[in-house]
Design an enzyme around this catalytic site. Structure first.
Site, PDB file in Angstrom:
ATOM      1  NE  ARG A   1     -12.975  15.379 -33.572  1.00 21.32           N
ATOM      2  CZ  ARG A   1     -11.767  15.426 -34.099  1.00 21.32           C
ATOM      3  NH1 ARG A   1     -11.012  16.492 -33.929  1.00 21.32           N
ATOM      4  NH2 ARG A   1     -11.283  14.413 -34.787  1.00 21.32           N
TER       5      ARG A   1
ATOM      6  CB  THR B   1      -3.602  17.790 -30.745  1.00 22.48           C
ATOM      7  OG1 THR B   1      -4.124  17.165 -31.905  1.00 22.48           O
ATOM      8  CG2 THR B   1      -4.709  18.028 -29.769  1.00 22.48           C
TER       9      THR B   1
ATOM     10  CB  THR C   1      -6.884  19.103 -32.321  1.00 22.13           C
ATOM     11  OG1 THR C   1      -6.043  18.720 -33.412  1.00 22.13           O
ATOM     12  CG2 THR C   1      -8.321  18.720 -32.643  1.00 22.13           C
TER      13      THR C   1
ATOM     14  CG  ASN D   1      -6.605  16.396 -38.009  1.00 21.01           C
ATOM     15  OD1 ASN D   1      -6.353  15.594 -37.107  1.00 21.01           O
ATOM     16  ND2 ASN D   1      -6.850  16.007 -39.238  1.00 21.01           N
TER      17      ASN D   1
ATOM     18  N   GLY E   1      -1.759  13.042 -32.543  1.00 16.74           N
ATOM     19  CA  GLY E   1      -2.525  12.126 -33.377  1.00 16.74           C
ATOM     20  C   GLY E   1      -2.757  10.819 -32.648  1.00 16.74           C
TER      21      GLY E   1
END
Length: 566
Positions: free
Chosen positions: A103, A376, A394, A396, A469
């Protein structure tokens, strides 16, 4: 004669009503691609084919993952990335399970109030559009770390197909052309220049990513450090700085991906393996399934009023807890065991009743003693050896921050919006964040990504996940139930219409093709219905292991997704 006409009219009306009550997913029994040995299901055919080609060469699922991931950067810049991050959940042929976190992180120069004006109000678009929205990317570090541990083929062999594809060019689909044109004004606002402004795109056009091919070649030749310390790092940092961003070479050099202990729990006779924080997906899925487990789901018609009602109430309570308890575990103590326990979630459902909705204004986070992208992409892989991987990556938002590193050939994320610009204020998905997700340097932002693997009777049953999302979580939740409770095939499950509730705003979102027959009853019970702005909810790509051991792919028809295998 008049009586006969009335009788015929009433009969026809009754017949139509009966017809309406047949769930859309049951009207046509869809079958996905079925193969004997291996499969990749991803957002684009080209990426799936490259992953399968790697396995045909003798590579395992982890090799195929790396190759598929890199191919998606080329064919699916909407979300495929090296300028973002992601999560991976895996199960090896020997039953070993694990999860991996690459991440994005907040830059060292990030600060709690960086998106607020002098009056303490959130500045519109600052956390979503442009260079200030970018978090430190993790994808390249993640791919190399996975390769170091599980890869069997040289990294150069895994990246070369994407280099060739970028140079040859990609044929644009209708959906992709519409997307490029739709976001043109945002590309203009976020960049000095980008290849996506060159023309009005149409289906059948070819786009070549020559700068991306050069970036991939540098990574091929110089390894992980090329992206974080080499020429590519210089290109990225210089461009972001030129646009007013704050990412530095130090940010890139300090980035490390992390192994995490996956969230595991049982639902009836199944074992669910999913992503832990900083993803909220595994915990939320566990809470939802534990909340409904005491109810006999088999008595409900799929997508009927009672079914929608029960799932909505479970989703409502889970998302309320998400907003308060969840964040980066390196910065917060998260009561995981309590949150996913049957006792806790049964207690959370104690005020649920069938007669009326529980207003979200009356639902807060639970009492525990002690103590997320719309755009994503997910792909699922099973290899001939029995290894399985669920991967969700992703940027975002669509094309992330819309910042396109022209000399590098890739988009950068806008993941900073997934931190709380101001605790208690919603992000771009309407999700609230509390202190646990407040902005701090090097903090990983809370995510909704939910790569998941399901076992049944100790054997691999299903690999799945979704973009979308906050709707990722509910899409995965409902597809697990489609298979385990309603015995759907994988394609049938993936294609079935979905709905979504996330605590706030207090409304049930339905896809536009969802049968409206239950809406009057739901409104009567006090539920708020939203359908007009919910064309699709999630794009699930999944693999089901059939009783005979063969694999059935579920490629979501909401996109250009494709299952490929052998």
């Amino acid at each position: 004669m008049k009586k006969i006409f009335i009788l015929l009219f009433v009969s026809l009306l009754f017949f139509q009503c009966k017809q309406q009550q047949i769930p859309p997913s049951k009207q046509v029994l869809e079958k996905g691609l079925i193969t004997k040995k291996a499969m990749v299901v991803s957002a684009r055919k080209e990426a799936s084919e490259i992953g399968v080609a790697i396995m045909k060469k003798g590579g395992n699922a982890f090799d195929a993952m790396i190759a598929t991931d890199l191919a998606l950067v080329v064919v699916y810049p909407f979300a495929g990335n090296i300028g973002g991050g992601g999560f991976t959940v895996y199960r090896t042929k020997d039953g070993e399970i694990g999860s991996f976190d690459y991440r994005e992180k907040a830059p060292l120069a990030a600060s709690r109030d960086m998106y607020l004006d002098e009056d303490g109000n959130v500045i519109p678009n600052k956390s979503t559009l442009g260079a200030m929205a970018v978090g430190v990317p993790g994808t390249v570090a993640g791919l190399f770390k996975i390769h170091e541990r599980f890869g069997t083929l040289p990294f150069s062999e895994l990246i070369q197909p994407s280099i060739d594809l970028a140079r040859k060019g990609v044929i644009i689909t209708k959906k992709q052309a519409n997307s490029f044109n739709k976001y043109r004004e945002f590309f203009e606002k976020a960049n000095n220049r980008t290849i996506f402004l060159d023309k009005d795109w149409k289906e059948g056009d070819t786009v070549k990513y020559l700068k991306l091919a050069k970036t991939f070649e540098r990574i091929r030749d110089n390894g992980r450090d090329e992206f974080y310390k080499g020429e590519t790092a210089d290109i990225l940092v210089d461009y972001v700085k030129d646009l007013g961003g704050i990412i530095t070479k130090e940010d890139l050099a300090k980035y490390e991906a992390k192994w995490r202990k996956p969230i595991t729990f049982t639902y009836k006779d199944a074992r669910i393996i999913s992503m832990p924080p900083p993803s909220s997906g595994g915990i939320c899925i566990a809470q939802m399934l534990k909340s409904i487990e005491p109810f006999d789901i088999s008595k409900f018609t799929h997508n009927s009023t009672k079914y929608i009602q029960l799932l909505t109430e479970a989703e409502r309570r889970s998302f309320a807890d998400r907003s308060y308890f969840l964040g980066d575990p390196d910065f917060n103590d998260i009561p995981i065991d309590s949150l996913i326990s049957s006792k806790y979630n049964n207690k959370r459902m104690i005020n649920f009743n069938w007669d009326s909705a529980t207003n979200s204004s009356e639902v807060s986070y639970g009492n525990i003693t002690g103590m997320e992208s719309n755009e994503t992409t997910h792909y699922s892989i099973v290899d001939p050896f029995g290894n399985a991987i669920a991967v969700t990556n992703t940027l975002n938002g669509a094309y992330g921050s819309k910042v396109y590193v022209q000399e590098g050939g890739f988009f950068l994320n806008n993941e900073m919006d997934d931190l709380s610009s101001k605790p208690g204020e919603p992000n771009m998905f309407g999700l609230l964040g509390a202190e646990a997700n407040a902005i701090e340097p090097e903090k990983r932002m809370l995510s909704s990504m939910t790569p998941t693997i399901v076992e049944q009777n100790g054997k691999l049953k299903m690999v799945l996940g979704s973009p979308g999302g906050s709707t990722i979580i509910t899409s995965v939740f409902q597809n697990i139930l489609n298979v385990l409770e309603f015995d759907m095939g994988m394609q049938e499950s993936v294609s079935a219409p979905r709905f979504h509730h996330q605590w706030l705003p207090d409304e049930i979102k339905f896809e536009t093709r969802f049968d409206t027959i239950a809406f009057p009853q739901l409104r009567k019970k006090g539920y708020n219905i939203s359908q007009g702005n919910s064309r699709i909810l999630g794009k699930v790509d999944a693999i089901l292991v059939l009783p005979d051991g063969k694999l059935e792919g579920g490629a979501d028809p909401r996109g250009d997704d494709m299952a490929v295998g052998f």
